[in-house]
Motif scaffolding. Structure first.
Motif, PDB file in Angstrom:
ATOM      1  N   ARG A 117      -9.514  -6.074  -3.286  1.00 44.88           N
ATOM      2  CA  ARG A 117      -9.303  -6.147  -4.737  1.00 44.88           C
ATOM      3  C   ARG A 117      -8.121  -5.296  -5.196  1.00 44.88           C
ATOM      4  O   ARG A 117      -7.622  -5.476  -6.302  1.00 44.88           O
ATOM      5  CB  ARG A 117     -10.579  -5.794  -5.485  1.00 44.88           C
ATOM      6  N   PHE A 118      -7.653  -4.390  -4.333  1.00 42.56           N
ATOM      7  CA  PHE A 118      -6.465  -3.582  -4.624  1.00 42.56           C
ATOM      8  C   PHE A 118      -5.222  -4.166  -3.964  1.00 42.56           C
ATOM      9  O   PHE A 118      -4.151  -3.560  -4.012  1.00 42.56           O
ATOM     10  CB  PHE A 118      -6.668  -2.141  -4.137  1.00 42.56           C
ATOM     11  N   GLY A 119      -5.381  -5.328  -3.316  1.00 38.74           N
ATOM     12  CA  GLY A 119      -4.263  -5.993  -2.663  1.00 38.74           C
ATOM     13  C   GLY A 119      -4.162  -5.755  -1.171  1.00 38.74           C
ATOM     14  O   GLY A 119      -3.287  -6.305  -0.505  1.00 38.74           O
ATOM     15  N   PHE A 120      -5.042  -4.918  -0.613  1.00 37.93           N
ATOM     16  CA  PHE A 120      -5.002  -4.673   0.830  1.00 37.93           C
ATOM     17  C   PHE A 120      -5.370  -5.944   1.581  1.00 37.93           C
ATOM     18  O   PHE A 120      -6.272  -6.679   1.170  1.00 37.93           O
ATOM     19  CB  PHE A 120      -5.988  -3.561   1.234  1.00 37.93           C
ATOM     20  N   GLU A 121      -4.664  -6.189   2.699  1.00 28.72           N
ATOM     21  CA  GLU A 121      -4.945  -7.320   3.575  1.00 28.72           C
ATOM     22  C   GLU A 121      -5.091  -6.810   4.993  1.00 28.72           C
ATOM     23  O   GLU A 121      -4.448  -5.831   5.382  1.00 28.72           O
ATOM     24  CB  GLU A 121      -3.807  -8.337   3.518  1.00 28.72           C
ATOM     25  N   ARG A 122      -5.905  -7.504   5.743  1.00 28.98           N
ATOM     26  CA  ARG A 122      -6.093  -7.166   7.159  1.00 28.98           C
ATOM     27  C   ARG A 122      -4.740  -7.150   7.851  1.00 28.98           C
ATOM     28  O   ARG A 122      -3.919  -8.043   7.659  1.00 28.98           O
ATOM     29  CB  ARG A 122      -7.005  -8.205   7.804  1.00 28.98           C
ATOM     30  N   SER A 123      -4.508  -6.133   8.683  1.00 26.37           N
ATOM     31  CA  SER A 123      -3.213  -6.024   9.362  1.00 26.37           C
ATOM     32  C   SER A 123      -3.357  -5.897  10.878  1.00 26.37           C
ATOM     33  O   SER A 123      -2.398  -5.554  11.550  1.00 26.37           O
ATOM     34  CB  SER A 123      -2.433  -4.825   8.811  1.00 26.37           C
ATOM     35  N   GLY A 124      -4.543  -6.162  11.400  1.00 28.32           N
ATOM     36  CA  GLY A 124      -4.759  -6.081  12.834  1.00 28.32           C
ATOM     37  C   GLY A 124      -6.210  -6.361  13.166  1.00 28.32           C
ATOM     38  O   GLY A 124      -7.018  -6.657  12.279  1.00 28.32           O
ATOM     39  N   VAL A 139      -1.055  -2.780   2.369  1.00 30.40           N
ATOM     40  CA  VAL A 139      -0.565  -3.320   1.110  1.00 30.40           C
ATOM     41  C   VAL A 139       0.771  -2.663   0.812  1.00 30.40           C
ATOM     42  O   VAL A 139       1.031  -1.547   1.263  1.00 30.40           O
ATOM     43  CB  VAL A 139      -1.569  -3.069  -0.047  1.00 30.40           C
ATOM     44  N   ILE A 140       1.619  -3.355   0.075  1.00 25.48           N
ATOM     45  CA  ILE A 140       2.809  -2.711  -0.482  1.00 25.48           C
ATOM     46  C   ILE A 140       2.424  -2.311  -1.898  1.00 25.48           C
ATOM     47  O   ILE A 140       2.092  -3.175  -2.726  1.00 25.48           O
ATOM     48  CB  ILE A 140       4.046  -3.633  -0.451  1.00 25.48           C
ATOM     49  N   ALA A 141       2.433  -1.030  -2.149  1.00 24.94           N
ATOM     50  CA  ALA A 141       2.010  -0.512  -3.451  1.00 24.94           C
ATOM     51  C   ALA A 141       2.981  -0.996  -4.530  1.00 24.94           C
ATOM     52  O   ALA A 141       4.196  -0.892  -4.354  1.00 24.94           O
ATOM     53  CB  ALA A 141       1.931   1.009  -3.427  1.00 24.94           C
ATOM     54  N   PRO A 142       2.452  -1.514  -5.627  1.00 27.48           N
ATOM     55  CA  PRO A 142       3.335  -1.963  -6.708  1.00 27.48           C
ATOM     56  C   PRO A 142       4.166  -0.811  -7.285  1.00 27.48           C
ATOM     57  O   PRO A 142       3.730   0.331  -7.262  1.00 27.48           O
ATOM     58  CB  PRO A 142       2.364  -2.488  -7.771  1.00 27.48           C
ATOM     59  N   ARG A 143       5.310  -1.142  -7.756  1.00 28.54           N
ATOM     60  CA  ARG A 143       6.191  -0.143  -8.395  1.00 28.54           C
ATOM     61  C   ARG A 143       5.782   0.064  -9.837  1.00 28.54           C
ATOM     62  O   ARG A 143       5.295  -0.732 -10.502  1.00 28.54           O
ATOM     63  CB  ARG A 143       7.645  -0.570  -8.334  1.00 28.54           C
TER      64      ARG A 143
END
Length: 143
Positions: A117-124, A139-143
């Motif tokens: 819900r914060f934009g994190f996605e599985r990366s491995g 996730v790439i944190a929004p600016r």
């Protein structure tokens, strides 16, 4: 109120409160005898972020520098303070502090949807840490 401090700025009482909270959650509650003190708390780039009640930390995270990336970890909330959205407030603040950076987290597997819900996605791939299923997320944190 959210508090943010580097290790060198922590009072002895704040440090004790943060470490006690983390040990209560990760070592005692989750029954994981592991080295909670991993040396990363005192790194100059580490930022400790928490919510306190009566000057006692009840929810916390730490934001680490990992080269070009950042990492959010040691996400813990006292049993007495759960269900009030404190961890969500801290994750949101952690992402603000990491604006524009790639942020990694080692999530307990059952929390994958919560972090999504914060934009994190599985990366491995999934892995087991201290007997608990985890997965890496990014996730790439929004600016």
């Amino acid at each position: 109120m959210i508090v943010e401090k580097r290790f060198a700025e922590l009072t002895p009482a704040e440090l004790y409160g943060l470490l006690k909270l983390r040990v209560d959650v990760f070592v005692v509650e989750q029954a994981c005898p592991y080295p909670e003190l991993d040396g990363r708390d005192a790194e100059p780039g580490t930022l400790h972020v928490w919510v306190a009640e009566d000057d006692v930390p009840v929810s916390c995270i730490r934001v680490l520098e990992n080269g070009e990336h950042r990492a959010i970890g040691r996400v813990a909330t006292a049993v007495s303070a759960r269900g009030r959205g404190l961890s969500a407030q801290l994750i949101a603040r952690g992402l603000e502090l990491c604006a524009g950076r790639t942020v990694d987290i080692g999530a307990q597997a059952y929390l994958e949807g919560w972090y999504a819900r914060f934009g994190f996605e599985r990366s491995g791939p999934d892995y087991v840490e201290d007997g608990i299923p985890h997965l890496p997320m990014r996730v790439i944190a929004p600016r």
